[in-house]
Scaffold this motif. Structure first.
Motif, PDB file in Angstrom:
ATOM      1  N   UNK A  91       0.828  -1.202   0.000  1.00  0.00           N
ATOM      2  CA  UNK A  91       0.000   0.000   0.000  1.00  0.00           C
ATOM      3  C   UNK A  91       0.866   1.257   0.000  1.00  0.00           C
ATOM      4  N   UNK A  92       1.949   1.232   0.755  1.00  0.00           N
ATOM      5  CA  UNK A  92       2.867   2.373   0.765  1.00  0.00           C
ATOM      6  C   UNK A  92       3.508   2.555  -0.601  1.00  0.00           C
ATOM      7  N   UNK A  93       3.836   1.448  -1.251  1.00  0.00           N
ATOM      8  CA  UNK A  93       4.410   1.531  -2.595  1.00  0.00           C
ATOM      9  C   UNK A  93       3.408   2.155  -3.564  1.00  0.00           C
ATOM     10  N   UNK A  94       2.152   1.705  -3.515  1.00  0.00           N
ATOM     11  CA  UNK A  94       1.124   2.267  -4.387  1.00  0.00           C
ATOM     12  C   UNK A  94       0.883   3.742  -4.078  1.00  0.00           C
ATOM     13  N   UNK A  95       0.942   4.107  -2.803  1.00  0.00           N
ATOM     14  CA  UNK A  95       0.760   5.514  -2.415  1.00  0.00           C
ATOM     15  C   UNK A  95       1.890   6.381  -2.941  1.00  0.00           C
ATOM     16  N   UNK A  96       3.094   5.822  -3.025  1.00  0.00           N
ATOM     17  CA  UNK A  96       4.228   6.582  -3.552  1.00  0.00           C
ATOM     18  C   UNK A  96       3.985   6.985  -5.000  1.00  0.00           C
ATOM     19  N   UNK A  97       3.354   6.113  -5.779  1.00  0.00           N
ATOM     20  CA  UNK A  97       3.032   6.445  -7.163  1.00  0.00           C
ATOM     21  C   UNK A  97       2.011   7.574  -7.234  1.00  0.00           C
ATOM     22  N   UNK A  98       1.036   7.559  -6.331  1.00  0.00           N
ATOM     23  CA  UNK A  98       0.040   8.635  -6.280  1.00  0.00           C
ATOM     24  C   UNK A  98       0.710   9.960  -5.935  1.00  0.00           C
ATOM     25  N   UNK A  99       1.699   9.912  -5.043  1.00  0.00           N
ATOM     26  CA  UNK A  99       2.421  11.128  -4.664  1.00  0.00           C
ATOM     27  C   UNK A  99       3.150  11.721  -5.860  1.00  0.00           C
ATOM     28  N   UNK A 100       3.838  10.885  -6.635  1.00  0.00           N
ATOM     29  CA  UNK A 100       4.534  11.370  -7.830  1.00  0.00           C
ATOM     30  C   UNK A 100       3.543  11.963  -8.818  1.00  0.00           C
ATOM     31  N   UNK A 101       2.416  11.290  -9.015  1.00  0.00           N
ATOM     32  CA  UNK A 101       1.397  11.802  -9.928  1.00  0.00           C
ATOM     33  C   UNK A 101       0.882  13.166  -9.472  1.00  0.00           C
ATOM     34  N   UNK A 102       0.681  13.322  -8.162  1.00  0.00           N
ATOM     35  CA  UNK A 102       0.191  14.591  -7.628  1.00  0.00           C
ATOM     36  C   UNK A 102       1.201  15.715  -7.836  1.00  0.00           C
ATOM     37  N   UNK A 103       2.481  15.380  -7.795  1.00  0.00           N
ATOM     38  CA  UNK A 103       3.528  16.382  -7.999  1.00  0.00           C
ATOM     39  C   UNK A 103       3.674  16.773  -9.463  1.00  0.00           C
ATOM     40  N   UNK A 173       1.678  -0.591  -8.891  1.00  0.00           N
ATOM     41  CA  UNK A 173       1.798   0.797  -8.457  1.00  0.00           C
ATOM     42  C   UNK A 173       1.835   1.761  -9.622  1.00  0.00           C
ATOM     43  N   UNK A 174       2.537   1.364 -10.694  1.00  0.00           N
ATOM     44  CA  UNK A 174       2.626   2.214 -11.884  1.00  0.00           C
ATOM     45  C   UNK A 174       1.251   2.393 -12.520  1.00  0.00           C
ATOM     46  N   UNK A 175       0.488   1.326 -12.596  1.00  0.00           N
ATOM     47  CA  UNK A 175      -0.869   1.424 -13.141  1.00  0.00           C
ATOM     48  C   UNK A 175      -1.719   2.401 -12.324  1.00  0.00           C
ATOM     49  N   UNK A 176      -1.643   2.275 -10.995  1.00  0.00           N
ATOM     50  CA  UNK A 176      -2.433   3.161 -10.140  1.00  0.00           C
ATOM     51  C   UNK A 176      -2.018   4.613 -10.262  1.00  0.00           C
ATOM     52  N   UNK A 177      -0.700   4.848 -10.286  1.00  0.00           N
ATOM     53  CA  UNK A 177      -0.214   6.220 -10.405  1.00  0.00           C
ATOM     54  C   UNK A 177      -0.626   6.872 -11.710  1.00  0.00           C
ATOM     55  N   UNK A 207      -5.948  13.272  -0.084  1.00  0.00           N
ATOM     56  CA  UNK A 207      -5.898  12.883   1.329  1.00  0.00           C
ATOM     57  C   UNK A 207      -6.981  11.861   1.694  1.00  0.00           C
ATOM     58  N   UNK A 208      -8.269  12.104   1.369  1.00  0.00           N
ATOM     59  CA  UNK A 208      -9.272  11.073   1.673  1.00  0.00           C
ATOM     60  C   UNK A 208      -9.000   9.751   0.951  1.00  0.00           C
ATOM     61  N   UNK A 209      -8.508   9.840  -0.282  1.00  0.00           N
ATOM     62  CA  UNK A 209      -8.205   8.621  -1.019  1.00  0.00           C
ATOM     63  C   UNK A 209      -7.136   7.806  -0.301  1.00  0.00           C
ATOM     64  N   UNK A 210      -6.143   8.499   0.263  1.00  0.00           N
ATOM     65  CA  UNK A 210      -5.083   7.806   0.994  1.00  0.00           C
ATOM     66  C   UNK A 210      -5.609   7.169   2.272  1.00  0.00           C
ATOM     67  N   UNK A 211      -6.516   7.844   2.944  1.00  0.00           N
ATOM     68  CA  UNK A 211      -7.006   7.352   4.230  1.00  0.00           C
ATOM     69  C   UNK A 211      -8.053   6.254   4.095  1.00  0.00           C
ATOM     70  N   UNK A 212      -8.849   6.303   3.026  1.00  0.00           N
ATOM     71  CA  UNK A 212     -10.003   5.410   2.922  1.00  0.00           C
ATOM     72  C   UNK A 212      -9.905   4.441   1.753  1.00  0.00           C
ATOM     73  N   UNK A 213      -8.705   4.047   1.386  1.00  0.00           N
ATOM     74  CA  UNK A 213      -8.519   3.104   0.282  1.00  0.00           C
ATOM     75  C   UNK A 213      -7.923   1.785   0.758  1.00  0.00           C
ATOM     76  N   UNK A 214      -8.150   1.437   2.006  1.00  0.00           N
ATOM     77  CA  UNK A 214      -7.603   0.192   2.524  1.00  0.00           C
ATOM     78  C   UNK A 214      -6.092   0.217   2.602  1.00  0.00           C
ATOM     79  N   UNK A 215      -5.537   1.416   2.757  1.00  0.00           N
ATOM     80  CA  UNK A 215      -4.080   1.574   2.755  1.00  0.00           C
ATOM     81  C   UNK A 215      -3.464   1.035   4.038  1.00  0.00           C
TER      82      UNK A 215
END
Length: 284
Positions: A91-103, A173-177, A207-215
């Motif tokens: 989950x942390x790995x997948x979240x890292x991809x979301x962080x890069x996408x957000x940046x 993770x790449x697919x999700x990002x 932020x809600x996606x990170x908290x409520x996505x079974x992370x």
């Protein structure tokens, strides 16, 4: 005679100009990607911290610190059938991809269209607007892949990837990002002015996606009226897919197919949307 030579020189110059324009026409997306890589060099420190520092801190704080508390107070392998560290690492790995996408798909896109209109300059060359979008996405995909590989190597160091095909969690993770990022790029491309919209995206979507996505805990532990956030979240789908690869998380094969299909649809939809906006804004 001199007039003939002059005409011949003009023909040569025209031929060279046409030949020079063929490469950008054919490989324009890679030209744009190369430009983005050079821009990324200006914030190499951020890239390094995002690729190594953040994963190290998160894995240690959540995967080791919090995992000790969780594992000591729950039955053995109570979280998804594995230790909490193994559960949370994908989950942390997948979240890292979301962080890069957000940046990369927010303010840099606004920069290219509005604040420092490099996209306008690019479109005045043989590059097509669609190639500009393709190049930006390709460059972010490469940066995202590098970050995810570094993250995965740290997960291996922590011993949190027991499956022999755990490396495929990088693909998840790449697919999700990209699923989140291409849609975000499409939205950012529609903005003529930033009056806080992107900040609201970070606050009320990311932020809600990170908290409520079974992370951090299984999605089933949330009330049913909150679980829908995970169902539509690309982060939940990529996290679940990463868990399947990382430690053999048990789920029906049809659900795994749904994860991949849902993320692929978002990628295509966001990519097409961003291309259409680029054609409209850049005029060709």
């Amino acid at each position: 005679m001199s007039q003939g030579l002059s005409t011949e020189a003009q023909h040569d110059a025209t031929a060279r100009a046409i030949a020079a324009g063929r490469l950008p026409r054919r490989w324009g997306a890679w030209y744009v990607a190369l430009h983005r890589f050079r821009v990324m060099k200006s914030y190499t420190g951020t890239v390094v911290v995002a690729g190594i520092g953040n994963p190290l801190i998160y894995l240690y704080a959540l995967g080791v610190g919090l995992a000790t508390i969780v594992d000591d107070n729950l039955p053995d392998a109570a979280v998804g059938g594995v230790s909490y560290l193994v559960f949370v690492a994908p989950a942390l790995l997948a979240s890292a991809a979301i962080t890069v996408a957000s940046e990369e798909f927010t303010y840099p896109v606004m920069l290219g269209y509005k604040w420092n209109p490099t996209f306008t300059g690019m479109s005045a060359s043989p590059l097509r607007p669609t190639q500009i979008v393709d190049g930006v996405i390709l460059s972010v995909a490469v940066r995202m892949a590098v970050n995810l590989v570094l993250f995965f190597l740290l997960i291996l160091v922590f011993g949190a990837a027991p499956s022999p095909v755990a490396f495929l969690s990088v693909f998840a993770g790449l697919l999700g990002g990209l699923a989140f990022g291409t849609v975000l790029m499409g939205y950012a491309s529609t903005l003529e002015e930033d009056t806080g919209q992107l900040a609201m995206v970070m606050r009320f979507i990311v932020l809600p996606m990170t908290l409520f996505s079974g992370t951090f805990f299984p999605l089933s532990t949330f009330p049913i009226w909150l679980q829908w956030i995970g169902w539509i979240s690309p982060l939940w789908h990529s996290t679940e897919l990463a868990r399947v690869f990382s430690y053999g998380y048990a789920e029906p094969i049809w659900l795994t197919v749904v994860h991949v299909a849902y993320l692929a649809v978002l990628i295509v939809a966001g990519w097409v949307w961003a291309r259409r906006i680029a054609i409209r804004r850049l005029g060709r």
